[in-house]
Design a protein around this motif. Structure first.
Motif, PDB file in Angstrom:
ATOM      1  N   ARG A 198       3.052  -3.206  13.423  1.00 46.23           N
ATOM      2  CA  ARG A 198       2.435  -5.123  13.636  1.00 46.23           C
ATOM      3  C   ARG A 198       3.116  -5.732  12.576  1.00 46.23           C
ATOM      4  NH1 ARG A 198      -3.368  -4.043   9.978  1.00 46.23           N
ATOM      5  NH2 ARG A 198      -1.350  -3.910   8.404  1.00 46.23           N
ATOM      6  N   LYS A 199       3.127  -7.096  13.358  1.00 45.53           N
ATOM      7  CA  LYS A 199       3.947  -8.306  13.362  1.00 45.53           C
ATOM      8  C   LYS A 199       4.176  -8.874  12.132  1.00 45.53           C
ATOM      9  CE  LYS A 199       5.414 -12.259  16.155  1.00 45.53           C
ATOM     10  NZ  LYS A 199       4.798 -13.437  16.574  1.00 45.53           N
ATOM     11  N   GLY A 200       4.956  -8.690  12.084  1.00 43.04           N
ATOM     12  CA  GLY A 200       5.397  -8.970  10.111  1.00 43.04           C
ATOM     13  C   GLY A 200       5.533  -8.486   8.903  1.00 43.04           C
ATOM     14  N   ASP A 201       5.048  -7.373   9.281  1.00 47.50           N
ATOM     15  CA  ASP A 201       4.221  -6.523   8.386  1.00 47.50           C
ATOM     16  C   ASP A 201       5.472  -4.961   8.202  1.00 47.50           C
ATOM     17  OD1 ASP A 201       1.760  -7.617   7.665  1.00 47.50           O
ATOM     18  OD2 ASP A 201       0.566  -5.440   9.035  1.00 47.50           O
ATOM     19  N   GLY A 202       5.725  -5.103   6.882  1.00 42.16           N
ATOM     20  CA  GLY A 202       7.527  -4.112   6.780  1.00 42.16           C
ATOM     21  C   GLY A 202       7.061  -2.903   6.475  1.00 42.16           C
ATOM     22  N   LEU A 203       8.023  -1.398   6.505  1.00 40.67           N
ATOM     23  CA  LEU A 203       7.408  -0.015   6.174  1.00 40.67           C
ATOM     24  C   LEU A 203       8.953  -0.181   4.766  1.00 40.67           C
ATOM     25  CD1 LEU A 203       6.517   2.134   6.047  1.00 40.67           C
ATOM     26  CD2 LEU A 203       7.901   3.041   8.187  1.00 40.67           C
ATOM     27  N   LEU A 204       8.302   0.376   3.259  1.00 38.90           N
ATOM     28  CA  LEU A 204       9.831   1.282   3.107  1.00 38.90           C
ATOM     29  C   LEU A 204       9.731   2.806   2.482  1.00 38.90           C
ATOM     30  CD1 LEU A 204      11.945   0.243   1.287  1.00 38.90           C
ATOM     31  CD2 LEU A 204      10.298  -0.095  -1.032  1.00 38.90           C
ATOM     32  N   THR A 261       6.277   4.466  13.850  1.00 43.50           N
ATOM     33  CA  THR A 261       6.886   5.057  13.019  1.00 43.50           C
ATOM     34  C   THR A 261       6.115   6.077  12.474  1.00 43.50           C
ATOM     35  OG1 THR A 261       8.413   3.283  12.301  1.00 43.50           O
ATOM     36  CG2 THR A 261       9.191   5.312  11.104  1.00 43.50           C
ATOM     37  N   MET A 262       6.814   7.319  13.071  1.00 38.20           N
ATOM     38  CA  MET A 262       6.891   9.101  12.889  1.00 38.20           C
ATOM     39  C   MET A 262       7.225   9.686  10.969  1.00 38.20           C
ATOM     40  SD  MET A 262       8.080  11.500  14.542  1.00 38.20           S
ATOM     41  CE  MET A 262       8.791  11.588  15.949  1.00 38.20           C
ATOM     42  N   PHE A 263       6.201  10.096  10.459  1.00 34.92           N
ATOM     43  CA  PHE A 263       7.340  10.964   9.595  1.00 34.92           C
ATOM     44  C   PHE A 263       6.495  12.402   9.576  1.00 34.92           C
ATOM     45  CE2 PHE A 263       7.109   6.924   7.695  1.00 34.92           C
ATOM     46  CZ  PHE A 263       8.358   6.736   7.258  1.00 34.92           C
ATOM     47  N   PRO A 264       7.179  13.346  10.801  1.00 35.48           N
ATOM     48  CA  PRO A 264       6.444  14.149  10.940  1.00 35.48           C
ATOM     49  C   PRO A 264       6.722  15.688   9.722  1.00 35.48           C
ATOM     50  CG  PRO A 264       8.786  14.174  11.669  1.00 35.48           C
ATOM     51  CD  PRO A 264       8.279  12.897  11.160  1.00 35.48           C
ATOM     52  N   TYR A 265       7.110  16.114   8.178  1.00 36.68           N
ATOM     53  CA  TYR A 265       7.472  16.390   7.595  1.00 36.68           C
ATOM     54  C   TYR A 265       6.587  16.153   5.889  1.00 36.68           C
ATOM     55  CZ  TYR A 265      11.379  19.546   9.015  1.00 36.68           C
ATOM     56  OH  TYR A 265      11.832  20.281  10.453  1.00 36.68           O
ATOM     57  N   GLN A 306       0.998  -1.413  -0.288  1.00 42.53           N
ATOM     58  CA  GLN A 306      -0.149   0.083   0.066  1.00 42.53           C
ATOM     59  C   GLN A 306       1.258   1.518  -0.218  1.00 42.53           C
ATOM     60  OE1 GLN A 306      -2.589   0.166   3.497  1.00 42.53           O
ATOM     61  NE2 GLN A 306      -3.326   2.542   2.668  1.00 42.53           N
ATOM     62  N   ILE A 307       0.454   1.528  -1.218  1.00 45.04           N
ATOM     63  CA  ILE A 307       1.162   3.401  -1.273  1.00 45.04           C
ATOM     64  C   ILE A 307       0.787   3.901   0.498  1.00 45.04           C
ATOM     65  CG2 ILE A 307       1.704   5.329  -2.459  1.00 45.04           C
ATOM     66  CD1 ILE A 307       1.719   4.176  -4.570  1.00 45.04           C
ATOM     67  N   LEU A 326       6.102   3.107   1.296  1.00 42.86           N
ATOM     68  CA  LEU A 326       5.293   2.412   0.969  1.00 42.86           C
ATOM     69  C   LEU A 326       5.240   1.172   2.231  1.00 42.86           C
ATOM     70  CD1 LEU A 326       6.918   2.650  -1.417  1.00 42.86           C
ATOM     71  CD2 LEU A 326       5.414   1.519  -2.996  1.00 42.86           C
ATOM     72  N   TYR A 327       4.166   0.434   2.339  1.00 45.38           N
ATOM     73  CA  TYR A 327       3.254  -0.682   3.835  1.00 45.38           C
ATOM     74  C   TYR A 327       3.328  -1.781   2.786  1.00 45.38           C
ATOM     75  CZ  TYR A 327       2.273  -1.853   8.222  1.00 45.38           C
ATOM     76  OH  TYR A 327       1.962  -2.751   9.319  1.00 45.38           O
ATOM     77  N   PHE A 328       4.027  -2.737   3.382  1.00 45.02           N
ATOM     78  CA  PHE A 328       3.863  -4.887   2.950  1.00 45.02           C
ATOM     79  C   PHE A 328       3.118  -5.437   4.278  1.00 45.02           C
ATOM     80  CE2 PHE A 328       6.822  -2.531   0.726  1.00 45.02           C
ATOM     81  CZ  PHE A 328       6.714  -3.052  -0.672  1.00 45.02           C
ATOM     82  N   PRO A 329       1.757  -5.760   3.807  1.00 49.43           N
ATOM     83  CA  PRO A 329       1.304  -6.806   4.699  1.00 49.43           C
ATOM     84  C   PRO A 329       1.966  -7.881   4.815  1.00 49.43           C
ATOM     85  CG  PRO A 329      -0.542  -5.759   3.260  1.00 49.43           C
ATOM     86  CD  PRO A 329       1.084  -4.714   3.163  1.00 49.43           C
ATOM     87  N   GLN A 330       1.934  -8.554   6.045  1.00 46.06           N
ATOM     88  CA  GLN A 330       1.955  -9.742   5.855  1.00 46.06           C
ATOM     89  C   GLN A 330       3.051 -10.108   5.359  1.00 46.06           C
ATOM     90  OE1 GLN A 330      -1.259 -12.279   5.036  1.00 46.06           O
ATOM     91  NE2 GLN A 330      -2.680 -10.647   6.443  1.00 46.06           N
ATOM     92  N   PHE A 331       4.289  -9.321   5.211  1.00 45.40           N
ATOM     93  CA  PHE A 331       5.314  -9.441   4.862  1.00 45.40           C
ATOM     94  C   PHE A 331       6.359 -10.634   5.004  1.00 45.40           C
ATOM     95  CE2 PHE A 331       9.563  -8.825   3.119  1.00 45.40           C
ATOM     96  CZ  PHE A 331       9.570  -8.569   2.075  1.00 45.40           C
TER      97      PHE A 331
END
Length: 294
Positions: free
Chosen positions: A250-256, A223-227, A87-88, A96-101
């Motif tokens: 969330r356990k197993g999820d990925g953030l790029l 994880t926060m992105f203030p800008y 998900q963008i 981008l977010y990767f559920p159940q990576f």
């Protein structure tokens, strides 16, 4: 004669209406029969199908085979298409977010391997900074783990999948930085890329960061992105505050997210941090990926 004419006229009209009704009745009957046939046919399929099979989704591999047939591939390519859902979350920064990576078992393997090696986390210091002056910015504990140090081979599998997700080769990635955040621990806002004006000349630069969340966190630890979307840049932002776009672990999820723009300059909206853990414990494995072979 007038009476007879009227009678003939009346008789002729009734006959025409009857003929019309006869002509209309035939298509209606045929249509009704067809509908009853189709309803019976599909109804029989419904009642004869195993309910468990009806609820089962079509395996992803079969969907891929049907949609994208295999293509000839090069020596370093792969034999078949693969699907990694994402998900963008943002275009500024590109996140981008990767559920159940990763699976629950893979996450637990990484935690178990890293647990005995944890030490207080350190910072890359800018010109004029010292360990004492930066105390409190990063309060987690962690360790660096390369794939060849993992007897379970979990990290090697995750590395391969990260390479496919980012389209950046495995040999451009640093060892995993596995981190644990206890209650109250955090990482104030920072950049993963190194500004040469602050850190001196760089042999290569961090292009992207991939965070694999190894545990759920009951409260806090985002994880926060203030800008995000160029917000909060002109307000005298306090780097210790937890504002902006927040991503809950969330356990197993990925953030790029990408630290560099497509022209190679640092993306100022990629400023990010880890909010304090309020309840629970946070484990995360970070893979920093560079623009050249590490």
């Amino acid at each position: 004669m007038k009476g007879g004419g009227v009678i003939r006229a009346a008789g002729g009209g009734a006959g025409g209406a009857g003929l019309l009704r006869t002509r209309l009745r035939l298509p209606v009957v045929l249509l009704s029969c067809s509908l009853f046939f189709l309803a019976g046919f599909f109804g029989s399929l419904l009642f004869t199908q195993d309910p468990e099979e009806a609820d089962m989704p079509v395996p992803r591999e079969r969907l891929l085979d049907a949609a994208w047939p295999e293509m000839p591939y090069g020596e370093s390519g792969e034999a078949a298409p693969s699907l990694i859902p994402y998900q963008i979350l943002s275009w500024q920064p590109r996140a981008l977010y990767f559920p159940q990576f990763a699976t629950s078992e893979q996450c637990e393997n990484i935690v178990k391997t890293a647990k005995e090696r944890l030490k207080p986390s350190t910072l890359a210091l800018r010109k004029g900074e010292t360990a004492e002056s930066t105390k409190g910015i990063r309060t987690s504990s962690g360790t660096f783990l390369s794939a060849n140090e993992d007897p379970t081979e979990t990290l090697a599998e995750i590395e391969k999948k990260i390479a496919r997700a980012t389209m950046l080769p495995r040999n451009h990635g640093e060892p995993f930085n596995v981190l644990r955040y206890n209650i109250g621990q955090r990482y104030a806002s920072h950049y993963d890329a190194f500004d040469p004006a602050q850190y001196g000349p760089q042999k290569n630069q961090r292009v992207a960061s991939f965070l694999l969340y190894l545990t759920d966190v009951e409260e806090g630890g985002e994880t926060m992105f203030p800008y995000e979307n160029s917000e909060n840049m002109d307000i005298g932002y306090d780097y210790e505050k937890c504002i902006g776009l927040k991503v809950k672990p969330r356990k197993g999820d990925g953030l790029l997210f990408y630290s560099l723009m497509v022209n190679g300059t640092i993306d100022r909206t990629s400023l990010h941090g880890s909010c304090p853990v309020i309840k629970g414990e946070k484990w995360v494995a970070t893979k920093w990926i560079r623009d050249n072979i590490v």
